[in-house]
Design an enzyme around this catalytic site. Structure first.
Site, PDB file in Angstrom:
ATOM      1  N   SER A  34      -9.416   1.564   3.212  1.00  0.00           N
ATOM      2  CA  SER A  34      -8.625   2.404   2.328  1.00  0.00           C
ATOM      3  C   SER A  34      -7.612   1.609   1.503  1.00  0.00           C
ATOM      4  CB  SER A  34      -7.879   3.467   3.149  1.00  0.00           C
ATOM      5  OG  SER A  34      -6.977   2.874   4.078  1.00  0.00           O
ATOM      6  N   LYS A  40       0.841  -1.193   0.000  1.00  0.00           N
ATOM      7  CA  LYS A  40       0.000   0.000   0.000  1.00  0.00           C
ATOM      8  C   LYS A  40       0.879   1.246   0.000  1.00  0.00           C
ATOM      9  CE  LYS A  40      -3.849   1.938   2.783  1.00  0.00           C
ATOM     10  NZ  LYS A  40      -4.691   1.669   3.973  1.00  0.00           N
ATOM     11  N   SER A  52      -9.610  -0.804   7.343  1.00  0.00           N
ATOM     12  CA  SER A  52      -9.039  -0.746   5.995  1.00  0.00           C
ATOM     13  C   SER A  52      -8.383  -2.036   5.542  1.00  0.00           C
ATOM     14  CB  SER A  52      -8.018   0.395   5.908  1.00  0.00           C
ATOM     15  OG  SER A  52      -8.649   1.644   6.101  1.00  0.00           O
TER      16      SER A  52
END
Length: 601
Positions: A151, A77, A175
């Protein structure tokens, strides 16, 4: 169509048997990546030359038996530092070149893993939708405009789409769990501190943790144990106590199930049905089952965005937000700016109330060992999120945003599909350091449910009910019988691989072209292979019509995919495999066999 990358366990087996090298795998990975713009899943990727060079070094100098993640491709990420790459946190103007790897990334690289690139996210890891990024909104792998969840949107989609074997995300409010739920994969949210958050752009520093996405629970645990460790640069790190390394067996566990009055599915009856089915399956695996009230959990969760912890989000970004307000998306800025409402008195009041709530929850662990909740109460399309981005984001976080405030561990696993085709999921929660026990129960649940008929995927998000059908030969896109699908309204859903329990044969035919036949072998047969297939969405009402036209020795049956799902697919009767049939399993698929044959000629 790009070839799907296998799971960690599949690739390990291929390396161990000499069927694959890291260099060959890296070439497959590169073939499956998008163009220069990266698309909405990737923000940046490792240059092809660098990826191949690392793979070649592994091939030439490393031993698969000595490196736990030898040649395993992964993604990170883009709020986690990778040396020499830009960390954007989903905001181009915020981006900086990282001088060193985050410790969690460095441990994976030292274990032999192949870093492919950095993935998209809701800006500054603020959101659960995957629709809050200037790099574009990720869509769920199930299509139909369904959100990917956030996210950690790009990380989840990269794994679910088969572009990498695992990915790192982060999880502050859910997330690492919501994107797993919306893409039908495993999301492991460890106990805070087990995976170092040094080198991670903070969302809420005291609550953040690094999460893991895989298609298999055991793979997620492997990554956790490889990546965990204390870092001198991380004041939030905690070791896993020696007595908690070993998991408790499911049959010894006391399962907590939410009271009916505490469950909210926001009018989504399909999710309610799937959760009830998941709980029923869990009842057969554990020792005891009891009812648990959730009000203390929900009240704790409300403190995250409706209490002073939103000021902690602002604390790390206040300077940038004041200097570059135009660089931050309006919805992200509005969430962060609410942190200005709170003062020091509010912070202490919030801490005191959280301590009271945590004490109540801690007392529940004297009565149960594991709590099961829906991961999300309902799902949304991108258009639906755009209509109410904050309100519907809050709905997505109902069962996730309390976990880190209450110092809980969590594992999210798929729980089939609703009758309307939406993915369902459930999450197992436990007190800090119960990670391996939760994973053991999660693995038992997936094993017990993967063959259940009600877990079979129907994937139409809107319109008439549809089902997935796996095709392996002449029904592939561009092949001679593909029109039998498209004329019945079928649409291509993507590529996949079977579980390594099949052989693919080229049967002799009068026209000389050969007929591909997929045959399932015994689970203990060492000659089973993962075979490349295409997944097509087909209206349920025409399945019978398609079946009538399937010639012997082919038939429609259940095909086990690499991620444990069972879908309809074309199979071959074993009687047709005679001495004239050519075993082409090692090629990995019909197209790969045809390419190799053409090259030889």
């Amino acid at each position: 169509m790009p070839e799907r990358i296998g799971s960690i366990s599949e690739l390990r087996s291929a390396y161990r048997h000499g069927d694959l090298t890291p260099t060959e795998l890296a070439e497959r990975v590169l073939d499956g990546l998008p163009g220069a713009d990266g698309g909405p899943v990737w923000i940046s990727t490792v240059p092809a030359r660098a990826l191949l060079a690392r793979a070649e070094r592994l091939t030439a100098t490393a031993d698969p038996a000595t490196l736990p993640l030898y040649g395993i491709p992964f993604a990170v990420k883009d709020n986690i530092d990778v040396a020499g790459m830009i960390t954007t946190a989903g905001c181009p103007d915020f981006g900086y070149s990282a001088g060193e790897d985050a410790p969690v990334v460095r441990r994976l690289l030292d274990a032999g893993a192949l870093l492919v690139g950095k993935t998209n996210l809701d800006q500054f890891a603020t959101g659960l939708t995957g629709a809050r990024s200037p790099y574009g909104s990720c869509e769920s792998v199930f299509g139909g405009g369904l959100i990917s969840g956030g996210s950690s949107s790009g990380s989840a989609v990269a794994v679910a789409a088969g572009q990498v074997s695992f990915a790192l995300g982060t999880d502050t409010a859910g997330s690492g769990r919501v994107p797993a739920a919306l893409n039908g994969i495993v999301g492991l949210k460890p106990t805070r501190g087990l995976l170092s958050t040094a080198g991670v752009v903070p969302a809420c520093r005291s609550l953040d943790c690094v999460s893991v996405f895989t298609t298999d629970v055991a793979d997620a645990v492997d990554v956790l144990h490889t990546a965990r460790g204390i870092s001198a640069a991380d004041p939030w790190g905690r070791p896993l106590p020696a007595e908690r390394v070993m998991a408790r067996m499911p049959g010894t566990l006391r399962l907590g199930v939410p009271r009916a009055e505490d469950l909210e599915f926001f009018g989504d009856a399909g999710q309610a049905v799937r959760f009830a089915a998941g709980v029923q399956a869990l009842r057969g695996l554990v020792g005891q089952v009891g009812s648990v009230p959730l009000q203390s959990f929900f009240e704790a969760g409300e403190l995250l965005y409706q209490g002073p912890w939103v000021a902690e989000r602002l604390a790390g970004l206040d300077g940038f937000l004041r200097e570059h307000p135009e660089a931050v998306l309006a919805v992200t800025r509005s969430v962060l700016e609410t942190g200005r409402r709170y003062d020091a008195v509010d912070v202490f009041r919030g801490q005191h109330r959280l301590r009271e709530l945590r004490t109540r929850v801690d007392q529940l662990w004297d009565e149960v060992d594991v709590l099961v909740v829906p991961t999300v109460g309902t799902t949304f399309t991108l258009d639906e999120i755009a209509e109410d981005p904050i309100g519907r984001n809050t709905m997505l976080g109902r069962y996730t945003q309390f976990a880190n405030l209450l110092d809980l561990a969590a594992v999210t696993v798929p729980n089939g599909f609703t009758a309307a085709g939406r993915p369902a999921s459930l999450t197992l929660l436990g007190p800090a350091f119960s990670d391996t026990t939760l994973a053991q129960l999660a693995a038992a649940f997936t094993a017990a449910t993967r063959a259940a008929p009600e877990a079979v995927a129907t994937v139409s998000v809107t319109g008439p009910a549809q089902t997935l059908i796996a095709v392996v030969g002449r029904h592939l896109a561009g092949e001679s019988r593909n029109a039998e699908l498209t004329e019945r309204g079928a649409t291509l859903a993507g590529a996949a691989r079977t579980a390594p329990r099949y052989r693919l044969y080229r049967l002799q035919t009068a026209d000389g072209d050969g007929l591909p036949g997929l045959v399932r072998v015994a689970d203990t047969d060492p000659e089973g292979h993962p075979i490349e297939v295409e997944l097509w969405r087909l209206p349920v009402t025409v399945v019978g019509d398609l079946l009538v036209g399937v010639p012997a020795p082919l038939s429609l049956g259940w095909v086990r995919l690499h991620d444990g799902r069972d879908v309809l697919g074309f199979l071959c009767e074993a009687y047709a495999v005679d001495a004239r049939a050519e075993d082409i399993s090692a090629a990995g698929g019909w197209r790969a066999y045809r390419r190799a044959a053409a090259h030889r000629s």
